[in-house]
Design an enzyme around this catalytic site. Sequence first.
Site, PDB file in Angstrom:
ATOM      1  N   TYR A  60       0.854  -1.201   0.000  1.00  0.00           N
ATOM      2  CA  TYR A  60       0.000   0.000   0.000  1.00  0.00           C
ATOM      3  C   TYR A  60       0.882   1.241   0.000  1.00  0.00           C
ATOM      4  O   TYR A  60       1.384   1.665   1.028  1.00  0.00           O
ATOM      5  CB  TYR A  60      -0.949   0.004   1.200  1.00  0.00           C
ATOM      6  CG  TYR A  60      -1.954  -1.137   1.230  1.00  0.00           C
ATOM      7  CD1 TYR A  60      -2.193  -1.910   0.101  1.00  0.00           C
ATOM      8  CD2 TYR A  60      -2.669  -1.427   2.385  1.00  0.00           C
ATOM      9  CE1 TYR A  60      -3.097  -2.964   0.131  1.00  0.00           C
ATOM     10  CE2 TYR A  60      -3.581  -2.475   2.422  1.00  0.00           C
ATOM     11  CZ  TYR A  60      -3.786  -3.234   1.289  1.00  0.00           C
ATOM     12  OH  TYR A  60      -4.689  -4.267   1.328  1.00  0.00           O
ATOM     13  N   GLY A 211     -17.100   1.920  -1.053  1.00  0.00           N
ATOM     14  CA  GLY A 211     -17.847   3.140  -0.748  1.00  0.00           C
ATOM     15  C   GLY A 211     -19.244   3.175  -1.368  1.00  0.00           C
ATOM     16  O   GLY A 211     -20.082   3.968  -0.967  1.00  0.00           O
TER      17      GLY A 211
HETATM   18  N1  LIG Z   1      -6.686  -8.688   0.339  1.00  0.00           N
HETATM   19  C1  LIG Z   1      -6.912  -7.912  -0.686  1.00  0.00           C
HETATM   20  O1  LIG Z   1      -6.655  -8.273  -1.840  1.00  0.00           O
HETATM   21  C2  LIG Z   1      -7.500  -6.556  -0.447  1.00  0.00           C
HETATM   22  C3  LIG Z   1      -7.990  -5.802  -1.541  1.00  0.00           C
HETATM   23  C4  LIG Z   1      -8.552  -4.554  -1.272  1.00  0.00           C
HETATM   24  C5  LIG Z   1      -8.627  -4.098   0.035  1.00  0.00           C
HETATM   25  N2  LIG Z   1      -8.120  -4.835   1.068  1.00  0.00           N
HETATM   26  C6  LIG Z   1      -8.215  -4.385   2.478  1.00  0.00           C
HETATM   27  O2  LIG Z   1      -9.580  -4.154   2.746  1.00  0.00           O
HETATM   28  C7  LIG Z   1      -9.749  -2.843   3.288  1.00  0.00           C
HETATM   29  C8  LIG Z   1     -11.110  -2.322   2.911  1.00  0.00           C
HETATM   30  O3  LIG Z   1     -11.216  -2.178   1.516  1.00  0.00           O
HETATM   31  P1  LIG Z   1     -11.277  -0.748   0.825  1.00  0.00           P
HETATM   32  O4  LIG Z   1     -10.733   0.277   1.749  1.00  0.00           O
HETATM   33  O5  LIG Z   1     -10.640  -0.864  -0.508  1.00  0.00           O
HETATM   34  O6  LIG Z   1     -12.816  -0.592   0.492  1.00  0.00           O
HETATM   35  P2  LIG Z   1     -14.121  -0.323   1.420  1.00  0.00           P
HETATM   36  O7  LIG Z   1     -13.778  -0.400   2.855  1.00  0.00           O
HETATM   37  O8  LIG Z   1     -15.194  -1.173   0.880  1.00  0.00           O
HETATM   38  O9  LIG Z   1     -14.473   1.169   1.033  1.00  0.00           O
HETATM   39  C9  LIG Z   1     -13.592   2.243   1.178  1.00  0.00           C
HETATM   40  C10 LIG Z   1     -14.206   3.445   0.461  1.00  0.00           C
HETATM   41  O10 LIG Z   1     -15.401   3.794   1.142  1.00  0.00           O
HETATM   42  C11 LIG Z   1     -15.329   5.147   1.570  1.00  0.00           C
HETATM   43  N3  LIG Z   1     -15.920   5.178   2.908  1.00  0.00           N
HETATM   44  C12 LIG Z   1     -15.505   4.529   4.010  1.00  0.00           C
HETATM   45  N4  LIG Z   1     -16.313   4.787   5.066  1.00  0.00           N
HETATM   46  C13 LIG Z   1     -17.259   5.636   4.586  1.00  0.00           C
HETATM   47  C14 LIG Z   1     -18.367   6.277   5.191  1.00  0.00           C
HETATM   48  N5  LIG Z   1     -18.674   6.101   6.483  1.00  0.00           N
HETATM   49  N6  LIG Z   1     -19.140   7.090   4.426  1.00  0.00           N
HETATM   50  C15 LIG Z   1     -18.837   7.294   3.113  1.00  0.00           C
HETATM   51  N7  LIG Z   1     -17.797   6.715   2.485  1.00  0.00           N
HETATM   52  C16 LIG Z   1     -17.011   5.887   3.219  1.00  0.00           C
HETATM   53  C17 LIG Z   1     -13.859   5.507   1.578  1.00  0.00           C
HETATM   54  O11 LIG Z   1     -13.683   6.875   1.290  1.00  0.00           O
HETATM   55  P3  LIG Z   1     -13.130   7.905   2.410  1.00  0.00           P
HETATM   56  O12 LIG Z   1     -11.655   7.666   2.491  1.00  0.00           O
HETATM   57  O13 LIG Z   1     -13.497   9.227   1.863  1.00  0.00           O
HETATM   58  O14 LIG Z   1     -13.842   7.576   3.675  1.00  0.00           O
HETATM   59  C18 LIG Z   1     -13.315   4.655   0.443  1.00  0.00           C
HETATM   60  O15 LIG Z   1     -13.480   5.283  -0.795  1.00  0.00           O
HETATM   61  C19 LIG Z   1      -8.573  -2.065   2.712  1.00  0.00           C
HETATM   62  O16 LIG Z   1      -8.341  -0.867   3.434  1.00  0.00           O
HETATM   63  C20 LIG Z   1      -7.476  -3.081   2.787  1.00  0.00           C
HETATM   64  O17 LIG Z   1      -6.943  -3.120   4.104  1.00  0.00           O
HETATM   65  C21 LIG Z   1      -7.576  -6.057   0.836  1.00  0.00           C
END
Ligand SMILES: NC(=O)c1ccc[n+]([C@@H]2O[C@H](COP(=O)([O-])OP(=O)(O)OC[C@H]3O[C@@H](n4cnc5c(N)ncnc54)[C@H](OP(=O)(O)O)[C@@H]3O)[C@@H](O)[C@H]2O)c1
Length: 284
Positions: A60, A211
């Site tokens: 990351y 999101g």
């Molecule tokens: N193992 C893998 O291959 C893999 C792949 C992808 C991700 N991951 C892990 O999974 C975690 C979660 O996935 P992700 O961060 O990609 O996606 P997510 O948690 O599904 O969504 C994150 C998105 O949602 C928005 N968001 C979060 N809380 C919100 C709220 N209360 N209201 C409005 N918008 C909101 C964030 O924007 P803002 O920043 O503006 O809040 C961001 O754009 C990652 O951080 C990572 O640690 C792992």
Amino acid sequence: MVAKTFKFDDDLEVNRLGYGTMQLPGKGVWGPNANPKAAVDVMDAVLNSDVNFIDTADAYGPLFANDYVRQALQDYEGAHKMIATKVGFTRQGPDVWTPLGNPDYLRQQVEINLFSLGLESLDLIQLHRIDPHYPLADQVGVLADMKKEGKVKHIGLSQVTIDDIEAAQKITPIASVQNRYNLTDRHDEGVLNYADQHHIAFIPWYPLATGHLATATGPLADIAKAHRATPAQIALAWLLHRSDVILPIPGTSNVNHFFSNTAASRITLSAEEMTQLTNLGDAE
Ligand SMILES: NC(=O)c1ccc[n+]([C@@H]2O[C@H](COP(=O)([O-])OP(=O)(O)OC[C@H]3O[C@@H](n4cnc5c(N)ncnc54)[C@H](OP(=O)(O)O)[C@@H]3O)[C@@H](O)[C@H]2O)c1
């Protein structure tokens, strides 16, 4: 009754609603955050909250997310936080991810994670992707070796099938599986059920569908309104109710979103609401 915590072992029990660091680096998960202090402030908020399960990866940024975690950890004096990190991806630019499962490189990545996080051992190391160019036994085997050396406590996998988990379990115990899963993307329902049956932590990535679920309309928004909650909170509450082995790790670069997301653990959904929400998905 929804379990509040998940136990990895007798010394490692975490609150189920965690945090993922992938939104902290710059656009495309590349380079620094436009406001690095804001990223460290988010991590400070995470460390000073009830959240004690944090998912990160050296990929990351690369390294920027781990550095924000390390900076926040430097000033933190509270109870132990479980940091889960990953190895197995290389980066060539924004949104470009290339798996590399060369065991020599995986070994180096464990060291890079230790150094960049400022830790002496890693509570959970997850193989980010299985690289088909190397035998699974070599990729998981090197992590098992590092467990014996005391550098790693638990080993997990990411984006895998039940066959992959069973093959890896023949080499070393698998403590967690991190696959894409959320209210509207339930392709991996079978893997979740397997994890549930074997007390393997199931860490759904994209728990908010990057999101999209935060801005949902329709039944999700209606149920949210009834709870005076946000759609994002209901989507997370659904995951927490779905199985006690699920550890959601919503990602955010926004402190207010972080606090709002953590409040999801206080929501109780009725059986009828669970059915309504479950019917929104595309389970196979
Ligand atoms: N193992 C893998 O291959 C893999 C792949 C992808 C991700 N991951 C892990 O999974 C975690 C979660 O996935 P992700 O961060 O990609 O996606 P997510 O948690 O599904 O969504 C994150 C998105 O949602 C928005 N968001 C979060 N809380 C919100 C709220 N209360 N209201 C409005 N918008 C909101 C964030 O924007 P803002 O920043 O503006 O809040 C961001 O754009 C990652 O951080 C990572 O640690 C792992």
